[in-house]
Motif scaffolding. Structure first.
Motif, PDB file in Angstrom:
ATOM      1  N   LYS A  50     -64.046 133.903 -53.027  1.00  0.00           N
ATOM      2  CA  LYS A  50     -65.150 133.334 -53.791  1.00  0.00           C
ATOM      3  C   LYS A  50     -65.075 131.819 -53.923  1.00  0.00           C
ATOM      4  O   LYS A  50     -66.049 131.181 -54.339  1.00  0.00           O
ATOM      5  N   HIS A  51     -63.941 131.219 -53.598  1.00  0.00           N
ATOM      6  CA  HIS A  51     -63.847 129.760 -53.662  1.00  0.00           C
ATOM      7  C   HIS A  51     -64.702 129.163 -52.547  1.00  0.00           C
ATOM      8  O   HIS A  51     -64.655 129.614 -51.398  1.00  0.00           O
ATOM      9  N   PRO A  52     -65.498 128.115 -52.841  1.00  0.00           N
ATOM     10  CA  PRO A  52     -66.452 127.605 -51.835  1.00  0.00           C
ATOM     11  C   PRO A  52     -65.825 126.789 -50.721  1.00  0.00           C
ATOM     12  O   PRO A  52     -66.492 126.534 -49.714  1.00  0.00           O
ATOM     13  N   ALA A  53     -64.566 126.367 -50.855  1.00  0.00           N
ATOM     14  CA  ALA A  53     -64.009 125.445 -49.848  1.00  0.00           C
ATOM     15  C   ALA A  53     -62.537 125.739 -49.626  1.00  0.00           C
ATOM     16  O   ALA A  53     -61.667 124.952 -49.989  1.00  0.00           O
ATOM     17  N   ARG A  54     -62.253 126.872 -49.027  1.00  0.00           N
ATOM     18  CA  ARG A  54     -60.867 127.275 -48.818  1.00  0.00           C
ATOM     19  C   ARG A  54     -60.298 126.612 -47.567  1.00  0.00           C
ATOM     20  O   ARG A  54     -60.893 126.692 -46.502  1.00  0.00           O
ATOM     21  N   MET A  55     -59.142 125.985 -47.709  1.00  0.00           N
ATOM     22  CA  MET A  55     -58.449 125.440 -46.539  1.00  0.00           C
ATOM     23  C   MET A  55     -57.914 126.594 -45.693  1.00  0.00           C
ATOM     24  O   MET A  55     -57.440 127.607 -46.229  1.00  0.00           O
TER      25      MET A  55
END
Length: 307
Positions: A50-55
């Motif tokens: 759900k995190h919008p910017a996962r590395m």
């Protein structure tokens, strides 16, 4: 994780030269041989998506193996779901992170616990707070102890998110870091974002040991058709913070198959490229992130540093 290039091995201790040195390695990192979901499957808790910017985990893992040795301390001032920390502790390093949003710091804690249940040997922890004020967040005992910083600046909700089909086409969701406008992601201009990121890098400079390394992944994006050159802005922020540029690498967001790149674009990238080409603009899919590597110089004789 599947890669086509060997993982670089750490060098001997850096010594007292003005900039770190390590064996020459490839400047192109094959970090998307498998997709992000495949890299995270079983290694991260389900709510991480759900995190919008996962590395990509492979990017963090490559940096950890290339620039540290077992037992070193790795730091991420904007750790999100804790990717940098998880990959560090799986590699036998210790990891610490700072995260502004309590939702994501809770997820990072869950991922660290999950990693320990699956054999990670390093220690990991997350502090909830504003990374532009690292001096008041972290213990003074950590100053000069960090071997590596791995992080990525926020891009804002126009770049990231998931989609679901609807009656009017598609609906974007999970594209926001949170609702708190104090989050660095919601600064209204590139200048404001860079100013905040410079403050973060100044804090990282204090935490780094002499010869320590900062790895920042970033990529340009388009805002109302204009290219925003974030990587160059990050380099300027790093030098303003006292860091020395060392390398500029490429972390692939595409797989390498038979000598060809296999793109793994998001829905938004495809949509943007298709609209641009329909309008006569020959835009291409983004297949990589810039990896900016900066270092903290070691003191030299005559610098006035007492041994």
């Amino acid at each position: 994780m599947d890669t086509t290039t060997p993982t670089p091995q750490p060098d001997q201790p850096y010594g007292t030269t003005s900039a770190p040195s390590w064996p020459q390695t490839l400047s192109v990192w094959a970090t998307a041989q498998s997709t992000g979901p495949v890299q995270r499957r079983g290694r991260y808790v389900p709510q991480s998506v759900k995190h919008p910017a996962r590395m990509l985990p492979a990017i963090a893992a490559h940096a950890v193996h290339a620039y540290t040795q077992p037992g070193d301390l790795v730091f991420d001032p904007m750790c999100g779901i804790g990717t940098t920390i998880v990959e560090a502790i799986h590699a036998g390093r210790d990891g610490i992170g700072v995260e502004y949003e309590s939702r994501w710091s809770d997820t990072a804690d869950a991922n660290i616990a999950h990693a320990h249940r699956h054999g990670a040997t390093g220690r990991g922890s997350v502090i909830r707070g504003d990374a532009t004020h690292l001096a008041v967040l972290l213990p003074a005992a950590l100053q000069g102890q960090v071997a590596l910083v791995v992080t990525s600046p926020p891009y804002g909700p126009t770049v990231h998110g998931l989609v679901r089909p609807g009656s009017d086409g598609v609906t974007k969701y999970d594209n926001r870091y949170g609702e708190d406008k104090g989050n660095l992601a919601y600064r209204s201009s590139l200048g404001g974002l860079v100013e905040g990121f410079t403050d973060i890098l100044r804090g990282c400079f204090t935490l780094l040991r002499p010869g320590g390394v900062v790895v920042v992944t970033a990529r340009p994006w388009r805002k109302r058709g204009e290219l925003v050159d974030l990587p160059s802005a990050i380099l300027s922020a790093g030098t303003a913070a006292g860091l020395v540029p060392l390398e500029r690498c490429v972390a692939l967001l595409a797989a390498v198959r038979g000598g060809q790149l296999v793109a793994r674009p998001s829905f938004f990238q495809l949509q943007q490229v298709r609209k641009a080409r329909a309008g006569g603009v020959p835009m291409h899919l983004i297949a990589h992130e810039d990896v900016l590597v900066l270092g903290k110089p070691s003191p030299q004789p005559g610098d006035g540093v007492v041994a």
